[in-house]
Design a protein around this motif. Sequence first.
Motif, PDB file in Angstrom:
ATOM      1  N   TRP A  35     -16.513   4.932 -35.258  1.00  0.00           N
ATOM      2  CA  TRP A  35     -17.042   3.908 -34.356  1.00  0.00           C
ATOM      3  C   TRP A  35     -18.322   3.326 -34.943  1.00  0.00           C
ATOM      4  N   ALA A  36     -18.565   2.051 -34.681  1.00  0.00           N
ATOM      5  CA  ALA A  36     -19.777   1.372 -35.135  1.00  0.00           C
ATOM      6  C   ALA A  36     -20.433   0.688 -33.936  1.00  0.00           C
ATOM      7  N   VAL A  37     -21.731   0.525 -34.010  1.00  0.00           N
ATOM      8  CA  VAL A  37     -22.468  -0.145 -32.929  1.00  0.00           C
ATOM      9  C   VAL A  37     -22.193  -1.646 -33.010  1.00  0.00           C
ATOM     10  N   ALA A  38     -21.676  -2.212 -31.922  1.00  0.00           N
ATOM     11  CA  ALA A  38     -21.409  -3.647 -31.834  1.00  0.00           C
ATOM     12  C   ALA A  38     -22.505  -4.359 -31.051  1.00  0.00           C
ATOM     13  N   HIS A  39     -23.183  -3.629 -30.168  1.00  0.00           N
ATOM     14  CA  HIS A  39     -24.272  -4.193 -29.366  1.00  0.00           C
ATOM     15  C   HIS A  39     -25.330  -3.104 -29.224  1.00  0.00           C
ATOM     16  N   ALA A  40     -26.543  -3.441 -29.596  1.00  0.00           N
ATOM     17  CA  ALA A  40     -27.645  -2.476 -29.597  1.00  0.00           C
ATOM     18  C   ALA A  40     -27.978  -2.004 -28.189  1.00  0.00           C
ATOM     19  N   GLU A  41     -28.821  -0.998 -28.111  1.00  0.00           N
ATOM     20  CA  GLU A  41     -29.175  -0.385 -26.825  1.00  0.00           C
ATOM     21  C   GLU A  41     -29.621  -1.423 -25.807  1.00  0.00           C
ATOM     22  N   ASP A  42     -29.073  -1.281 -24.617  1.00  0.00           N
ATOM     23  CA  ASP A  42     -29.350  -2.212 -23.522  1.00  0.00           C
ATOM     24  C   ASP A  42     -29.011  -1.506 -22.220  1.00  0.00           C
ATOM     25  N   THR A  43     -29.069  -2.240 -21.123  1.00  0.00           N
ATOM     26  CA  THR A  43     -28.715  -1.657 -19.832  1.00  0.00           C
ATOM     27  C   THR A  43     -27.201  -1.474 -19.735  1.00  0.00           C
ATOM     28  N   ARG A  44     -26.798  -0.630 -18.830  1.00  0.00           N
ATOM     29  CA  ARG A  44     -25.367  -0.372 -18.621  1.00  0.00           C
ATOM     30  C   ARG A  44     -24.644  -1.664 -18.243  1.00  0.00           C
ATOM     31  N   ASP A  45     -25.228  -2.404 -17.299  1.00  0.00           N
ATOM     32  CA  ASP A  45     -24.598  -3.643 -16.838  1.00  0.00           C
ATOM     33  C   ASP A  45     -24.479  -4.676 -17.949  1.00  0.00           C
ATOM     34  N   THR A  46     -25.509  -4.818 -18.770  1.00  0.00           N
ATOM     35  CA  THR A  46     -25.467  -5.787 -19.861  1.00  0.00           C
ATOM     36  C   THR A  46     -24.410  -5.392 -20.884  1.00  0.00           C
ATOM     37  N   CYS A  47     -24.305  -4.114 -21.180  1.00  0.00           N
ATOM     38  CA  CYS A  47     -23.281  -3.652 -22.122  1.00  0.00           C
ATOM     39  C   CYS A  47     -21.880  -3.884 -21.561  1.00  0.00           C
ATOM     40  N   GLU A  49     -21.012  -6.220 -19.467  1.00  0.00           N
ATOM     41  CA  GLU A  49     -20.785  -7.669 -19.549  1.00  0.00           C
ATOM     42  C   GLU A  49     -20.404  -8.068 -20.972  1.00  0.00           C
ATOM     43  N   TYR A  50     -21.069  -7.481 -21.964  1.00  0.00           N
ATOM     44  CA  TYR A  50     -20.753  -7.748 -23.365  1.00  0.00           C
ATOM     45  C   TYR A  50     -19.289  -7.383 -23.653  1.00  0.00           C
ATOM     46  N   ILE A  51     -18.880  -6.213 -23.195  1.00  0.00           N
ATOM     47  CA  ILE A  51     -17.498  -5.779 -23.402  1.00  0.00           C
ATOM     48  C   ILE A  51     -16.527  -6.740 -22.720  1.00  0.00           C
ATOM     49  N   ASP A  52     -16.820  -7.125 -21.493  1.00  0.00           N
ATOM     50  CA  ASP A  52     -15.937  -8.049 -20.763  1.00  0.00           C
ATOM     51  C   ASP A  52     -15.781  -9.383 -21.486  1.00  0.00           C
ATOM     52  N   ARG A  53     -16.854  -9.874 -22.087  1.00  0.00           N
ATOM     53  CA  ARG A  53     -16.804 -11.165 -22.790  1.00  0.00           C
ATOM     54  C   ARG A  53     -16.091 -11.075 -24.136  1.00  0.00           C
ATOM     55  N   ARG A  54     -16.250  -9.975 -24.844  1.00  0.00           N
ATOM     56  CA  ARG A  54     -15.763  -9.867 -26.220  1.00  0.00           C
ATOM     57  C   ARG A  54     -14.385  -9.212 -26.351  1.00  0.00           C
ATOM     58  N   TRP A  55     -14.074  -8.251 -25.501  1.00  0.00           N
ATOM     59  CA  TRP A  55     -12.826  -7.505 -25.649  1.00  0.00           C
ATOM     60  C   TRP A  55     -11.818  -8.033 -24.645  1.00  0.00           C
ATOM     61  N   THR A  56     -11.216  -9.152 -24.978  1.00  0.00           N
ATOM     62  CA  THR A  56     -10.317  -9.823 -24.044  1.00  0.00           C
ATOM     63  C   THR A  56      -8.854  -9.429 -24.229  1.00  0.00           C
ATOM     64  N   ASP A  57      -8.530  -8.850 -25.368  1.00  0.00           N
ATOM     65  CA  ASP A  57      -7.166  -8.389 -25.634  1.00  0.00           C
ATOM     66  C   ASP A  57      -7.233  -6.876 -25.813  1.00  0.00           C
ATOM     67  N   MET A  58      -6.706  -6.144 -24.862  1.00  0.00           N
ATOM     68  CA  MET A  58      -6.816  -4.686 -24.862  1.00  0.00           C
ATOM     69  C   MET A  58      -5.911  -4.007 -25.892  1.00  0.00           C
ATOM     70  N   ARG A  59      -5.009  -4.751 -26.487  1.00  0.00           N
ATOM     71  CA  ARG A  59      -4.116  -4.149 -27.473  1.00  0.00           C
ATOM     72  C   ARG A  59      -4.905  -3.774 -28.726  1.00  0.00           C
ATOM     73  N   PRO A  60      -4.585  -2.637 -29.347  1.00  0.00           N
ATOM     74  CA  PRO A  60      -5.193  -2.325 -30.635  1.00  0.00           C
ATOM     75  C   PRO A  60      -4.865  -3.442 -31.636  1.00  0.00           C
ATOM     76  N   ARG A  61      -5.784  -3.713 -32.530  1.00  0.00           N
ATOM     77  CA  ARG A  61      -5.627  -4.800 -33.504  1.00  0.00           C
ATOM     78  C   ARG A  61      -4.306  -4.686 -34.260  1.00  0.00           C
ATOM     79  N   SER A  62      -3.903  -3.473 -34.648  1.00  0.00           N
ATOM     80  CA  SER A  62      -2.669  -3.294 -35.406  1.00  0.00           C
ATOM     81  C   SER A  62      -1.439  -3.683 -34.578  1.00  0.00           C
TER      82      SER A  62
END
Length: 69
Positions: A35-47, A49-62
């Motif tokens: 695993w790698a850090v995609a978003h640096a330390e922040d509040t739970r809610d902000t993190c 929100e980041y996941i909701d905006r960026r991870w729109t397709d739940m399928r593994p990339r493969s």
Amino acid sequence: MTNPFEDPDAGYLVLVNDEGQHSLWPASLAVPGGWAVAHAEDTRDTCLEYIDRRWTDMRPRSLAGSMQS
């Protein structure tokens, strides 16, 4: 003791793996292998929100890639 994955006052990271999957991770814990850090330390809610905006397709990339071929 509070569960570190549910503490609303703790700092969190957003992690991402090679398959593009995201994870909310307590900043107080070591980042696990693969695993790698995609978003640096922040509040739970902000993190979350980041996941909701960026991870729109739940399928593994493969899997997503194989379905497009």
